[in-house]
Design an enzyme around this catalytic site. Structure first.
Site, mmCIF file in Angstrom:
data_model
loop_
_atom_site.group_PDB
_atom_site.id
_atom_site.type_symbol
_atom_site.label_atom_id
_atom_site.label_comp_id
_atom_site.label_asym_id
_atom_site.label_seq_id
_atom_site.Cartn_x
_atom_site.Cartn_y
_atom_site.Cartn_z
ATOM 1 C CB SER A 1 70.292 -40.431 -2.880
ATOM 2 O OG SER A 1 71.342 -39.527 -2.944
ATOM 3 C CB THR B 1 68.043 -42.034 1.731
ATOM 4 O OG1 THR B 1 68.985 -42.845 1.065
ATOM 5 C CG2 THR B 1 66.932 -42.895 2.307
ATOM 6 C CB THR C 1 67.328 -45.239 -0.577
ATOM 7 O OG1 THR C 1 68.646 -44.722 -0.725
ATOM 8 C CG2 THR C 1 67.426 -46.733 -0.306
ATOM 9 N NE ARG D 1 74.415 -51.374 1.240
ATOM 10 C CZ ARG D 1 73.735 -50.291 1.614
ATOM 11 N NH1 ARG D 1 72.805 -49.776 0.836
ATOM 12 N NH2 ARG D 1 73.969 -49.728 2.782
ATOM 13 C CB VAL D 2 69.466 -55.052 0.631
ATOM 14 C CG1 VAL D 2 68.249 -54.442 1.308
ATOM 15 C CG2 VAL D 2 69.078 -55.698 -0.701
ATOM 16 N N GLY D 3 70.420 -52.062 1.837
ATOM 17 C CA GLY D 3 70.679 -51.292 3.056
ATOM 18 C C GLY D 3 69.517 -51.365 4.028
ATOM 19 C CG ASP D 4 69.054 -47.956 6.487
ATOM 20 O OD1 ASP D 4 69.757 -47.786 5.471
ATOM 21 O OD2 ASP D 4 68.462 -47.022 7.066
ATOM 22 C CB THR E 1 69.094 -40.510 5.835
ATOM 23 O OG1 THR E 1 69.840 -40.399 4.613
ATOM 24 C CG2 THR E 1 69.526 -39.410 6.769
ATOM 25 N N GLY E 2 71.590 -42.465 5.859
ATOM 26 C CA GLY E 2 73.000 -42.662 6.169
ATOM 27 C C GLY E 2 73.443 -44.093 5.950
ATOM 28 N N GLY F 1 73.577 -47.564 5.926
ATOM 29 C CA GLY F 1 72.560 -48.556 6.259
ATOM 30 C C GLY F 1 73.055 -49.681 7.134
#
Ligand code: SD4
Length: 337
Positions: A94, A196, A214, A224-227, A247-248, A250
Site C-alpha cells: 500500500s 497507508t 501511500t 485518482r488522488v486520495g486524501d 487511513t482508509g 480517501g
C-alpha cells in the site's frame, strides 16, 4: 457513471481499499480499548515526549523514527525517515515500492509532510520514485509551492537527485493480473497486510511534525488522488495543539477534512480520543453506506496523549513512547456484524 456511484462500486467490487493488517500482528489483548481511553486522562501530567505514533503495525518504522528522535534530531527528520522504512518495504503493498497499481497497471504514489511551522509539502500521482515523502519534503523546502503532481513531480524529483525505478514488483503485478481476471472480488475491509502509513512525532523540544505516504486505493482509476497527500484531510499538524492523520477510504476523509477537524476539535478542548471519535462519526453521518468502507484516524496532542478510532474492527496503530514500541488495537464504531 456518477462519481459517488463509482466510489461506492469501487468499494463493493474490490477496486477497493487495501485497508488492513494481519490480524495476528495486532495486539488484541482485550486491554487495548482501555489503553486507548487511558491515554486521554493524562491532562495534568508532564508531556510524555519524545514519542511517535503511526497507523498500522509498523514497528520498524516507529523504531526508526524513535532512533532519530533519540539522536536529538527534529520530529520532521523522524517522520520522514520513519515512513521511508515502509516506502522501501516491498511487502507493504500500500506504500512506495511494491504498492498495488491503478487499474491500468501504474503504481502512482501520494505523500505529504508537515512541520512545526505549519509548512507543508506534497506530491500526488508520482510514478517511479520510491521515496515520495522525501520529494514532498523537497517541495516544501526547495520550491515556492506546496504540491506537485504527476510528471511535474517526477521531473522535479529527478532534478533533485532521485533515481527513477520500476516500482511494480512481481507480487503486485500478479495481484493486479489476478484482479483483472476475476474483476469482481468482494469488498475487503482490513484483511491485507498493513496499509497507508501516517506518522506523527513529537521531538525532545516538544515540536510536532507529521508525514503520510501511500499508493492509494488499489486498482483505482488512472489519475485518482486520495486524501493522504491533501493538507487537512490525510494529515494536519498545528504545533500549538497537536496532529492527526488518516487511513482508509480517501474520498470519505476528504469530504469531511478529517485531520484538520480532529486538530480543531482538540483546540476546542477535546482529547485526541474524543476528537478521533467525533471525526469518524462525522464520516458516518455523511455516508449511509459506511459499512462498505473503512476510515481510521490517529491523533496526538501537545502532551503526547494519543487517540485512535475507526469505523470497523481491525484498524491498529503503533506507538513508541516511554521506551516501549507497541501495537494497539483501535476502538471502532461498527460493533454489529
Ligand atoms: C487513499 N487513504 O488513497 C488512502 C488509502 C488508504 O488504505 O489509506 N488505503 O484513499
Amino acid at each position: 457513471m456518477k462519481r459517488r456511484k463509482f466510489i461506492q462500486n469501487a468499494a463493493l467490487t474490490g477496486l477497493g481499499l487495501t485497508v488492513g493488517t494481519a490480524l495476528t500482528a495486532c495486539a488484541d489483548d482485550g486491554k487495548s480499548k482501555e489503553k486507548a481511553v487511558a491515554t486521554t486522562t493524562n491532562s495534568d501530567a508532564k508531556p510524555i515526549i519524545p514519542m511517535v505514533i503511526a497507523t498500522w503495525n509498523v514497528p520498524n518504522a516507529t523504531k526508526k523514527a524513535w532512533d532519530v528522535l533519540q539522536e536529538g534530531k527534529s520530529s520532521l527528520d523522524a517522520v520522514e525517515q520513519g515512513v521511508m522504512v515502509e516506502e522501501a518495504d516491498v511487502n507493504n503493498q500500500s506504500v512506495g515500492k511494491g504498492g498495488l497499481p491503478d487499474r491500468d497497471g501504474n503504481v502512482t504514489l501520494d505523500a505529504c509532510i508537515m512541520n512545526k511551522e505549519g509548512d507543508y509539502g506534497a506530491v500526488v500521482c508520482i510514478e517511479n520514485i520510491k521515496h515520495p515523502i522525501s520529494v514532498a519534503r523537497k517541495v516544501m523546502e526547495d520550491t515556492p509551492h506546496v504540491l506537485l503532481a504527476g510528471n511535474g513531480a517526477k521531473q522535479f524529483a529527478i532534478k533533485s537527485g532521485f533515481k527513477p525505478e520500476n516500482l511494480l514488483t512481481e507480487a503486485s503485478k500478479k495481484a493486479w493480473e489476478k484482479w483483472k481476471v476475476e474483476a469482481k472480488y468482494k469488498p475487503i475491509i482490513n484483511v491485507e497486510n498493513h496499509d497507508t502509513i501516517g506518522m506523527l512525532a513529537i521531538d525532545k523540544n516538544g515540536d510536532i511534525s507529521g508525514a503520510c505516504t501511500t499508493s492509494g486505493l488499489s486498482y483505482k482509476m488512472q489519475g485518482r488522488v486520495g486524501d493522504s497527500a491533501i493538507i487537512g484531510s490525510g494529515l494536519f499538524i498545528d504545533n500549538e495543539i497537536g496532529g492527526a492523520t488518516a487511513t482508509g477510504m480517501g474520498e470519505e476523509v476528504l469530504k469531511t477534512v478529517g485531520s484538520f477537524l480532529i486538530v480543531e476539535l482538540m483546540r476546542q478542548g477535546k482529547s485526541p480520543q474524543e476528537a478521533c471519535e467525533e471525526a469518524v462519526k462525522r464520516v458516518i453521518k455523511k455516508s449511509p453506506n459506511y459499512k462498505d468502507f473503512q476510515v481510521g484516524y490517529i491523533a496526538v496532542n501537545k502532551k503526547g496523549e494519543t487517540g485512535a478510532y475507526c469505523i470497523h474492527e481491525w484498524f491498529n496503530y503503533t506507538i513508541y513512547q516511554n521506551d516501549e514500541n507497541k501495537n494497539h488495537k483501535s476502538n471502532y464504531y461498527n460493533k454489529t456484524k
